[in-house]
Design a protein around this motif. Sequence first.
Motif, PDB file in Angstrom:
ATOM      1  N   UNK A 151      -5.136  -3.625 -10.423  1.00  0.00           N
ATOM      2  CA  UNK A 151      -4.767  -2.384 -11.122  1.00  0.00           C
ATOM      3  C   UNK A 151      -5.429  -1.167 -10.483  1.00  0.00           C
ATOM      4  N   UNK A 152      -6.678  -1.332 -10.100  1.00  0.00           N
ATOM      5  CA  UNK A 152      -7.383  -0.230  -9.441  1.00  0.00           C
ATOM      6  C   UNK A 152      -6.729   0.086  -8.101  1.00  0.00           C
ATOM      7  N   UNK A 153      -6.322  -0.953  -7.402  1.00  0.00           N
ATOM      8  CA  UNK A 153      -5.671  -0.759  -6.107  1.00  0.00           C
ATOM      9  C   UNK A 153      -4.356  -0.002  -6.280  1.00  0.00           C
ATOM     10  N   UNK A 154      -3.562  -0.357  -7.297  1.00  0.00           N
ATOM     11  CA  UNK A 154      -2.300   0.335  -7.555  1.00  0.00           C
ATOM     12  C   UNK A 154      -2.554   1.799  -7.946  1.00  0.00           C
ATOM     13  N   UNK A 155      -3.553   2.020  -8.772  1.00  0.00           N
ATOM     14  CA  UNK A 155      -3.896   3.394  -9.161  1.00  0.00           C
ATOM     15  C   UNK A 155      -4.313   4.219  -7.933  1.00  0.00           C
ATOM     16  N   UNK A 156      -5.115   3.609  -7.071  1.00  0.00           N
ATOM     17  CA  UNK A 156      -5.545   4.282  -5.851  1.00  0.00           C
ATOM     18  C   UNK A 156      -4.335   4.639  -5.001  1.00  0.00           C
ATOM     19  N   UNK A 157      -3.452   3.669  -4.797  1.00  0.00           N
ATOM     20  CA  UNK A 157      -2.277   3.902  -3.954  1.00  0.00           C
ATOM     21  C   UNK A 157      -1.390   4.990  -4.547  1.00  0.00           C
ATOM     22  N   UNK A 158      -1.229   4.994  -5.871  1.00  0.00           N
ATOM     23  CA  UNK A 158      -0.409   6.017  -6.530  1.00  0.00           C
ATOM     24  C   UNK A 158      -1.051   7.398  -6.350  1.00  0.00           C
ATOM     25  N   UNK A 159      -2.385   7.441  -6.479  1.00  0.00           N
ATOM     26  CA  UNK A 159      -3.071   8.724  -6.324  1.00  0.00           C
ATOM     27  C   UNK A 159      -2.974   9.226  -4.884  1.00  0.00           C
TER      28      UNK A 159
END
Length: 150
Positions: free
Chosen positions: A64-72
């Motif tokens: 989830x953190x990885x997806x949030x990072x990628x989205x940001x």
Amino acid sequence: MSKHFPIKTLIDLAQNDVDSAAKQLGRVQRERADVEAQLEALIRYRDEYHASFSQSAQTGMPAGNWRNFQAFIDTLDMAIEQQRRLLATATSRVEAAKPEWQRQKRKLGSYEVLQARGDAAEARVLARREQRDADEHAAKMLRMRHENVN
């Protein structure tokens, strides 16, 4: 010395036009510099955020953190691309303002050359008049001396 009031009026008007064009050029140059500074700040922030996240990701992180990072990061990349487009537009405005300022400067320079030519012609007429008056005075003095001798 100058009695060229019409040319003086044209020079004053042309100077106003030059000043106005210079202000416009300065304004668009400042706007471009602001846009460029914002772009550089966005790129710097993206790079710093990416480096910080990459360092913390080395110890492992939830998906989830990885997806949030990628989205940001994607959001930052879109903002950077938008800022690049704004920079291109601002650069175009600067490039469009330069020729107008140069044109106004040339026009002012032309009027100043005309005024200088007029002043030089006026000076020549005055010098001829003064020379003629001096010659007449010298001739008169010579006649008076000649009459006094006789």
